[in-house]
Write a protein that holds these residues in place. Structure first.
Motif, PDB file in Angstrom:
ATOM      1  N   THR A  61     -10.093   7.731  -6.996  1.00 31.20           N
ATOM      2  CA  THR A  61      -9.110   7.196  -8.278  1.00 31.20           C
ATOM      3  C   THR A  61      -7.851   7.454  -8.204  1.00 31.20           C
ATOM      4  O   THR A  61      -6.944   6.496  -8.562  1.00 31.20           O
ATOM      5  CB  THR A  61     -10.089   7.541  -9.746  1.00 31.20           C
ATOM      6  N   ARG A  62      -7.441   8.889  -7.904  1.00 30.31           N
ATOM      7  CA  ARG A  62      -5.918   9.050  -7.968  1.00 30.31           C
ATOM      8  C   ARG A  62      -5.390   8.381  -7.130  1.00 30.31           C
ATOM      9  O   ARG A  62      -4.346   7.769  -7.358  1.00 30.31           O
ATOM     10  CB  ARG A  62      -5.930  10.761  -7.737  1.00 30.31           C
ATOM     11  N   PHE A  63      -5.779   8.205  -5.680  1.00 28.05           N
ATOM     12  CA  PHE A  63      -5.034   7.762  -4.377  1.00 28.05           C
ATOM     13  C   PHE A  63      -5.122   6.268  -4.745  1.00 28.05           C
ATOM     14  O   PHE A  63      -3.946   5.748  -4.828  1.00 28.05           O
ATOM     15  CB  PHE A  63      -5.813   7.937  -3.230  1.00 28.05           C
ATOM     16  N   LEU A  64      -6.122   5.507  -5.191  1.00 27.35           N
ATOM     17  CA  LEU A  64      -6.169   4.003  -5.491  1.00 27.35           C
ATOM     18  C   LEU A  64      -4.969   3.632  -6.441  1.00 27.35           C
ATOM     19  O   LEU A  64      -4.469   2.755  -6.510  1.00 27.35           O
ATOM     20  CB  LEU A  64      -7.416   3.498  -5.544  1.00 27.35           C
ATOM     21  N   ASP A  65      -4.925   4.538  -7.508  1.00 27.79           N
ATOM     22  CA  ASP A  65      -4.202   4.170  -8.729  1.00 27.79           C
ATOM     23  C   ASP A  65      -2.688   4.488  -8.084  1.00 27.79           C
ATOM     24  O   ASP A  65      -1.839   3.958  -9.134  1.00 27.79           O
ATOM     25  CB  ASP A  65      -4.429   5.000  -9.943  1.00 27.79           C
ATOM     26  N   THR A  66      -2.301   4.960  -7.103  1.00 26.03           N
ATOM     27  CA  THR A  66      -0.825   4.847  -6.606  1.00 26.03           C
ATOM     28  C   THR A  66      -0.619   3.497  -6.291  1.00 26.03           C
ATOM     29  O   THR A  66       0.799   3.272  -5.790  1.00 26.03           O
ATOM     30  CB  THR A  66      -0.774   5.850  -5.472  1.00 26.03           C
ATOM     31  N   ASN A  67      -1.517   2.816  -5.997  1.00 25.05           N
ATOM     32  CA  ASN A  67      -1.247   1.352  -5.411  1.00 25.05           C
ATOM     33  C   ASN A  67      -0.968   1.376  -3.987  1.00 25.05           C
ATOM     34  O   ASN A  67      -0.386   0.403  -3.697  1.00 25.05           O
ATOM     35  CB  ASN A  67      -0.388   0.417  -6.502  1.00 25.05           C
ATOM     36  N   LEU A  68      -1.022   2.370  -3.279  1.00 18.53           N
ATOM     37  CA  LEU A  68      -0.671   2.230  -1.712  1.00 18.53           C
ATOM     38  C   LEU A  68      -1.517   1.491  -1.154  1.00 18.53           C
ATOM     39  O   LEU A  68      -1.166   0.794   0.004  1.00 18.53           O
ATOM     40  CB  LEU A  68      -0.821   3.698  -1.194  1.00 18.53           C
ATOM     41  N   TYR A  69      -2.809   0.920  -1.693  1.00 16.43           N
ATOM     42  CA  TYR A  69      -3.649   0.095  -1.025  1.00 16.43           C
ATOM     43  C   TYR A  69      -3.506  -1.264  -1.795  1.00 16.43           C
ATOM     44  O   TYR A  69      -4.338  -2.061  -1.757  1.00 16.43           O
ATOM     45  CB  TYR A  69      -5.266   0.684  -1.170  1.00 16.43           C
ATOM     46  N   GLN A  70      -2.461  -1.544  -2.181  1.00 13.72           N
ATOM     47  CA  GLN A  70      -2.064  -2.970  -2.664  1.00 13.72           C
ATOM     48  C   GLN A  70      -2.437  -3.968  -1.609  1.00 13.72           C
ATOM     49  O   GLN A  70      -2.907  -5.128  -1.928  1.00 13.72           O
ATOM     50  CB  GLN A  70      -0.497  -2.865  -3.241  1.00 13.72           C
ATOM     51  N   ALA A  71      -1.805  -3.921  -0.482  1.00 11.69           N
ATOM     52  CA  ALA A  71      -2.166  -4.996   0.680  1.00 11.69           C
ATOM     53  C   ALA A  71      -3.478  -5.182   0.827  1.00 11.69           C
ATOM     54  O   ALA A  71      -3.739  -6.615   0.621  1.00 11.69           O
ATOM     55  CB  ALA A  71      -1.364  -4.507   1.904  1.00 11.69           C
ATOM     56  N   PRO A  72      -4.354  -4.450   0.788  1.00 10.32           N
ATOM     57  CA  PRO A  72      -5.862  -4.956   1.271  1.00 10.32           C
ATOM     58  C   PRO A  72      -6.396  -5.457  -0.162  1.00 10.32           C
ATOM     59  O   PRO A  72      -7.071  -6.468  -0.182  1.00 10.32           O
ATOM     60  CB  PRO A  72      -6.669  -3.708   1.682  1.00 10.32           C
ATOM     61  N   ALA A  73      -5.901  -5.001  -1.366  1.00 13.67           N
ATOM     62  CA  ALA A  73      -6.588  -5.200  -2.515  1.00 13.67           C
ATOM     63  C   ALA A  73      -5.858  -6.757  -2.755  1.00 13.67           C
ATOM     64  O   ALA A  73      -6.770  -7.762  -3.048  1.00 13.67           O
ATOM     65  CB  ALA A  73      -5.899  -4.601  -3.639  1.00 13.67           C
ATOM     66  N   SER A  74      -4.662  -7.267  -2.508  1.00 14.95           N
ATOM     67  CA  SER A  74      -4.205  -8.678  -2.662  1.00 14.95           C
ATOM     68  C   SER A  74      -4.835  -9.480  -1.626  1.00 14.95           C
ATOM     69  O   SER A  74      -5.313 -10.703  -1.887  1.00 14.95           O
ATOM     70  CB  SER A  74      -2.816  -8.730  -2.271  1.00 14.95           C
ATOM     71  N   VAL A  75      -5.130  -9.151  -0.428  1.00 13.78           N
ATOM     72  CA  VAL A  75      -5.902  -9.724   0.461  1.00 13.78           C
ATOM     73  C   VAL A  75      -7.181 -10.369   0.448  1.00 13.78           C
ATOM     74  O   VAL A  75      -7.837 -11.219   0.238  1.00 13.78           O
ATOM     75  CB  VAL A  75      -5.844  -9.119   1.847  1.00 13.78           C
ATOM     76  N   LEU A  76      -8.074  -9.118  -0.316  1.00 17.42           N
ATOM     77  CA  LEU A  76      -9.543  -9.132  -0.950  1.00 17.42           C
ATOM     78  C   LEU A  76      -9.416 -10.104  -1.996  1.00 17.42           C
ATOM     79  O   LEU A  76     -10.364 -11.077  -1.865  1.00 17.42           O
ATOM     80  CB  LEU A  76      -9.993  -7.879  -1.168  1.00 17.42           C
ATOM     81  N   GLU A  77      -8.415 -10.141  -2.990  1.00 14.30           N
ATOM     82  CA  GLU A  77      -8.323 -11.029  -4.113  1.00 14.30           C
ATOM     83  C   GLU A  77      -8.418 -12.607  -3.681  1.00 14.30           C
ATOM     84  O   GLU A  77      -9.036 -13.412  -4.188  1.00 14.30           O
ATOM     85  CB  GLU A  77      -7.125 -10.730  -4.807  1.00 14.30           C
ATOM     86  N   GLN A  78      -7.371 -12.725  -2.661  1.00 14.18           N
ATOM     87  CA  GLN A  78      -7.418 -14.068  -2.074  1.00 14.18           C
ATOM     88  C   GLN A  78      -8.668 -14.744  -1.696  1.00 14.18           C
ATOM     89  O   GLN A  78      -9.070 -15.592  -1.683  1.00 14.18           O
ATOM     90  CB  GLN A  78      -6.029 -14.156  -1.200  1.00 14.18           C
TER      91      GLN A  78
END
Ligand SMILES: C[S@@+](CC[C@H](N)C(=O)[O-])C[C@H]1O[C@@H](n2cnc3c(N)ncnc32)[C@H](O)[C@@H]1O
Ligand SMILES: [Zn+2]
Length: 282
Positions: A61-78
């Motif tokens: 939770t701490r790591f993901l909430d830094t949004n360092l994994y924004q790129a995969p999250a955006s690709v997955l959303e699309q």
């Protein structure tokens, strides 16, 4: 609650009740105060607390909430938008959803979908409940990917992010033409983290996952997701470690070495596979 839930004991459909859910054979499951249903019968657990521990969940939770994994999250959303385009009320399942970071984002971009997120770790699912908002209602379950408490032929899309894949269960759940989105490591994922731990580091084999792809599934698309991660601070570096299998393999001396680092520049190298279910041929 989606009507596609099935009883983990007798496999009949579960109906929503005031306190949770039950089947016509009288098996009932109370909704926890946080909002999830525990559909993992104790006799099917291999240990008292299977899956990720509380410390691992907190680190994630701490790591993901830094949004360092924004790129995969955006690709997955699309990708989930593409996979469900034209469907009125798609059923979307996040299998092995962890503490719900990706699930919550999917729910945000799919307002008309029925979303189910499940994980075998109870503490992870408890964290998931914090990620739900009223406008993005998700059904959170404690359940195993080896015996998913959802009816056959009930699901339009399964999402699996760095989690276990059970082709047989996925085939059972999916409607014909339904899809699976699998996000996993590419050959050089977190290479510099691995180099900071081990003497001898090799690239992971590409597409290992596809070696066991059953004939009833077809690879429709493969995307590369890459980014440069600038991981700052000891805590965030150790949180990243806790999200990987290296957390289990690291020796005390290697861990101490890693703990000295104040920053780490590291490659994100992931693959997103879009896999389509053709028919039951397993
Ligand atoms: C590497 S984590 C990924 C979590 C989440 N998808 C993410 O990317 O943030 C793998 C997850 O799989 C869960 N898990 C392990 N075995 C499982 C099983 N048999 N069924 C369901 N979940 C399982 C763990 O508890 C853990 O939360
Ligand atoms: Zn039952």
């Amino acid at each position: 609650m989606p009507s596609s839930l099935r009883c983990p004991v007798c496999r009949q459909q579960l109906i929503s009740t005031d306190s949770g859910a039950s089947c016509t054979s009288g098996h009932s499951f109370d909704r926890a105060r946080q909002g999830y249903l525990n559909l993992l019968p104790s006799h099917k657990k291999r240990s008292a607390n299977p899956g990720d521990s509380a410390d691992m969940v907190q680190a994630r939770t701490r790591f993901l909430d830094t949004n360092l994994y924004q790129a995969p999250a955006s690709v997955l959303e699309q990708a989930v938008k593409n996979s469900t385009a034209g469907k009125t009320n798609p059923v979307v399942v996040d299998a092995g959803c962890g503490e719900g970071y990706y699930t919550a984002r999917l729910a945000n971009v799919l307002p008309n979908a029925s979303i189910v997120g499940f994980d075998i770790s109870k503490v992870a699912v408890q964290r998931c409940c914090h990620r739900s908002t009223n406008s993005t209602k998700t059904q959170w379950l404690v359940a195993s990917v080896a015996d998913i408490p959802l009816l056959d032929n009930s699901t339009d899309l399964i999402v699996s992010v760095f989690s276990r894949v059970d082709w047989q269960e996925f085939a059972r759940l999916l409607k014909p033409g339904g899809q699976i989105l699998i996000l996993g490591p590419g050959p050089d994922h977190l290479l510099e983290l691995r180099q900071a731990i081990y003497e001898d580091v090799r690239s992971y084999p590409e597409d290992k996952l596809l070696e066991k792809l059953p004939e009833s599934f077809e690879l429709t698309k493969k995307d590369t997701v890459s980014d440069e991660l600038y991981v700052k601070g000891k805590q965030t570096i150790m949180d990243l470690l806790a999200m990987t299998p290296h957390f289990w393999h690291i020796k005390p001396a290697q861990r101490e070495k890693l703990e000295q680092l104040e920053k780490l520049n590291c490659q994100l190298d992931m693959r997103l596979y879009t896999i389509t279910y053709q028919s039951s041929g397993l």
